[in-house]
Design a protein around this motif. Sequence first.
Motif, mmCIF file in Angstrom:
data_model
loop_
_atom_site.group_PDB
_atom_site.id
_atom_site.type_symbol
_atom_site.label_atom_id
_atom_site.label_comp_id
_atom_site.label_asym_id
_atom_site.label_seq_id
_atom_site.Cartn_x
_atom_site.Cartn_y
_atom_site.Cartn_z
ATOM 1 N N LEU A 11 0.800 -1.225 0.000
ATOM 2 C CA LEU A 11 0.000 0.000 0.000
ATOM 3 C C LEU A 11 0.833 1.275 0.000
ATOM 4 O O LEU A 11 0.297 2.362 0.181
ATOM 5 C CB LEU A 11 -0.949 -0.011 1.200
ATOM 6 C CG LEU A 11 -1.905 -1.210 1.262
ATOM 7 C CD1 LEU A 11 -2.730 -1.164 2.520
ATOM 8 C CD2 LEU A 11 -2.796 -1.263 0.030
ATOM 9 N N THR A 12 2.137 1.161 -0.196
ATOM 10 C CA THR A 12 2.997 2.340 -0.204
ATOM 11 C C THR A 12 3.172 2.860 -1.632
ATOM 12 O O THR A 12 3.064 2.106 -2.593
ATOM 13 C CB THR A 12 4.382 2.020 0.388
ATOM 14 O OG1 THR A 12 4.965 0.951 -0.363
ATOM 15 C CG2 THR A 12 4.284 1.619 1.845
ATOM 16 N N PRO A 13 3.419 4.163 -1.800
ATOM 17 C CA PRO A 13 3.615 4.723 -3.144
ATOM 18 C C PRO A 13 4.822 4.099 -3.840
ATOM 19 O O PRO A 13 5.745 3.610 -3.202
ATOM 20 C CB PRO A 13 3.865 6.208 -2.869
ATOM 21 C CG PRO A 13 3.272 6.454 -1.534
ATOM 22 C CD PRO A 13 3.444 5.181 -0.767
ATOM 23 N N HIS A 23 -0.106 3.181 -4.926
ATOM 24 C CA HIS A 23 0.067 1.889 -4.255
ATOM 25 C C HIS A 23 0.577 0.884 -5.279
ATOM 26 O O HIS A 23 0.795 1.238 -6.433
ATOM 27 C CB HIS A 23 -1.248 1.409 -3.624
ATOM 28 C CG HIS A 23 -2.402 1.422 -4.585
ATOM 29 N ND1 HIS A 23 -2.508 0.527 -5.607
ATOM 30 C CD2 HIS A 23 -3.465 2.247 -4.678
ATOM 31 C CE1 HIS A 23 -3.608 0.773 -6.297
ATOM 32 N NE2 HIS A 23 -4.199 1.826 -5.763
ATOM 33 N N ARG A 24 0.774 -0.348 -4.878
ATOM 34 C CA ARG A 24 1.336 -1.365 -5.779
ATOM 35 C C ARG A 24 0.318 -2.426 -6.170
ATOM 36 O O ARG A 24 0.678 -3.486 -6.668
ATOM 37 C CB ARG A 24 2.535 -2.036 -5.102
ATOM 38 C CG ARG A 24 3.621 -1.028 -4.774
ATOM 39 C CD ARG A 24 4.660 -1.613 -3.879
ATOM 40 N NE ARG A 24 5.545 -0.568 -3.392
ATOM 41 C CZ ARG A 24 6.850 -0.662 -3.367
ATOM 42 N NH1 ARG A 24 7.436 -1.750 -3.765
ATOM 43 N NH2 ARG A 24 7.561 0.336 -2.910
#
Length: 48
Positions: A11-13, A23-24
Amino acid sequence: MAAKSSPVPLLTPYKMGSFELPHRVVMPPMTRNRSYNNTPQPEANSGF
């Protein structure tokens, strides 16, 4: 006392080339049910 939590990597940029993704999580094109010999047919673009 609460444990320190780190962000969930999914869920991180993420920066991919010139794209800034929030997100991924990704979803591939869903054309395999409407293909012959792994070639998408015109109907795959209609949505029905």
